[in-house]
Design an enzyme around this catalytic site. Structure first.
Site, PDB file in Angstrom:
ATOM      1  N   GLU A  53       0.807  -1.224   0.000  1.00  0.00           N
ATOM      2  CA  GLU A  53       0.000   0.000   0.000  1.00  0.00           C
ATOM      3  C   GLU A  53       0.844   1.281   0.000  1.00  0.00           C
ATOM      4  O   GLU A  53       1.679   1.483   0.879  1.00  0.00           O
ATOM      5  CB  GLU A  53      -0.913  -0.003   1.220  1.00  0.00           C
ATOM      6  N   LYS A  55       0.814   4.614   1.027  1.00  0.00           N
ATOM      7  CA  LYS A  55       0.018   5.264   2.091  1.00  0.00           C
ATOM      8  C   LYS A  55       0.905   6.357   2.697  1.00  0.00           C
ATOM      9  O   LYS A  55       1.648   6.090   3.649  1.00  0.00           O
ATOM     10  CB  LYS A  55      -0.312   4.158   3.097  1.00  0.00           C
ATOM     11  N   LYS A 114      -7.855   2.796  -2.703  1.00  0.00           N
ATOM     12  CA  LYS A 114      -8.181   2.734  -1.276  1.00  0.00           C
ATOM     13  C   LYS A 114      -8.803   4.054  -0.868  1.00  0.00           C
ATOM     14  O   LYS A 114      -8.140   5.091  -0.827  1.00  0.00           O
ATOM     15  CB  LYS A 114      -6.893   2.467  -0.508  1.00  0.00           C
ATOM     16  N   GLU A 163     -14.622  -5.075   2.400  1.00  0.00           N
ATOM     17  CA  GLU A 163     -13.896  -5.158   3.678  1.00  0.00           C
ATOM     18  C   GLU A 163     -14.836  -5.420   4.844  1.00  0.00           C
ATOM     19  O   GLU A 163     -15.870  -4.778   4.982  1.00  0.00           O
ATOM     20  CB  GLU A 163     -13.127  -3.854   3.914  1.00  0.00           C
ATOM     21  N   ASN A 184     -10.316  -6.935   8.001  1.00  0.00           N
ATOM     22  CA  ASN A 184      -9.406  -5.919   8.523  1.00  0.00           C
ATOM     23  C   ASN A 184      -9.119  -6.192  10.000  1.00  0.00           C
ATOM     24  O   ASN A 184     -10.028  -6.236  10.821  1.00  0.00           O
ATOM     25  CB  ASN A 184     -10.026  -4.521   8.346  1.00  0.00           C
ATOM     26  N   GLU A 214      -5.956  -7.981   6.149  1.00  0.00           N
ATOM     27  CA  GLU A 214      -5.583  -6.573   6.065  1.00  0.00           C
ATOM     28  C   GLU A 214      -5.134  -6.026   7.421  1.00  0.00           C
ATOM     29  O   GLU A 214      -5.750  -6.314   8.436  1.00  0.00           O
ATOM     30  CB  GLU A 214      -6.786  -5.716   5.644  1.00  0.00           C
ATOM     31  N   SER A 215      -4.104  -5.210   7.387  1.00  0.00           N
ATOM     32  CA  SER A 215      -3.664  -4.356   8.510  1.00  0.00           C
ATOM     33  C   SER A 215      -2.875  -5.112   9.593  1.00  0.00           C
ATOM     34  O   SER A 215      -3.192  -6.250   9.940  1.00  0.00           O
ATOM     35  CB  SER A 215      -4.829  -3.655   9.199  1.00  0.00           C
TER      36      SER A 215
END
Ligand SMILES: O=C(O)c1ccccc1NCC(=O)[C@H](O)[C@H](O)COP(=O)(O)O
Length: 268
Positions: A53, A55, A114, A163, A184, A214-215
């Site tokens: 990502e 970001k 995103k 998500e 997530n 995710e994350s």
């Protein structure tokens, strides 16, 4: 997430800003690069399927990375990323539609937009291969229905990453017809991260669905943990961007894409 629910002030602010952002102009029509095919190609090549990502910052980041996002994206692909995610949210993440467009022109892997899409007009901002729809945010008042948005996104050619954070949200995503689901690990109410979330929720997702963790994934051990719990692919931002230290993005990506084959990398 209804409007009475307690959520972190940063997330409330993200939602308020998303509500105020208008749609784009002309209806977008995209010929997408296949995300599942990119994951399969990475796995066949011995790389852990990873969405890296771009970001620049976030409400939980230690700082902001101001390097050229196109160079960052190219470095991620060099590090073995199967796909990229590019933030287009400007106010809290330092993203833009122009950045995504430039990144997508520069690489040949699928690119996820995103952002926090709440209504159909917000799909018509920029071409991307995949668009994100967050179940929790689409339960708020004044947003479009998940099923309608999913259909509207597919009509434009987008693949859709839906998500979730709980088993109930997975149920909602499946009922709406999701074929790519993300779980997530970051709780958008509290902003705390727990990799146990994916382990708890993943069994609810059928094999036929492409499943993304995710994350909060930081180390090769975290990669192995998420893969053992059933992740087809991982979405990683902070550990690659390394906002505070600004380390080498190619090396940060490779450390994770090689996690399942490299027995020499220390898990730090
Ligand atoms: O990342 C944040 O601080 C954040 C705060 C509020 C809402 C969403 C947020 N992040 C969105 C994401 O889904 C992550 O950027 C993505 O999963 C990567 O996570 P990480 O690897 O932990 O940076």
């Amino acid at each position: 997430m209804d409007d009475s629910e307690e959520i972190a002030p940063a997330v409330r602010s993200i939602l308020d800003a998303a509500r105020e952002r208008g749609g784009g102009g002309d209806r977008v029509s995209v010929s997408p690069r296949s995300l599942p095919a990119a994951f399969e190609a990475a796995a066949a090549d011995g790389r852990t399927p990873l969405v890296a990502e771009v970001k620049p910052t976030s409400p939980t980041a230690d700082g902001e990375r101001t390097d050229d996002p196109v160079e960052l994206a190219e470095a991620m692909v060099e590090g073995g990323a199967a796909a990229l995610s590019v933030l287009t949210e400007p106010e809290h993440f330092g993203g833009s539609a122009e950045t995504l467009e430039a990144v997508r022109d520069a690489v040949d892997v699928p690119v996820l937009r995103k952002d926090f899409v709440l209504h159909e007009g917000q799909l018509d901002v920029v071409e991307a291969d995949v668009i994100l729809l967050i179940v929790r945010f689409l339960e708020a008042e004044g947003t479009d229905d998940l099923e309608d948005l999913l259909a509207a996104a597919r009509d434009r050619g987008f693949q859709v990453l839906v998500e979730t954070h709980t088993a109930a949200e997975v149920e909602t995503a499946l009922s709406a017809g999701a074929e790519i689901i993300g779980v997530n690990n970051r709780d958008l109410a509290e902003l705390d991260v727990d990799l146990g979330t994916f382990e708890t929720v993943a069994p609810e997702v059928p094999e036929s669905v492409t499943l993304i963790a995710e994350s909060g994934i930081q180390t090769p051990d975290d990669v192995a943990r998420m893969r053992e719990a059933g992740a087809d692919a991982l979405l990683v931002g902070s550990a690659i961007m390394d906002h505070g230290a600004e380390t080498d993005v190619t090396a940060n990506t490779r450390r994770l894409t090689n996690a399942e084959t490299d027995t020499t990398t220390p898990d730090t």
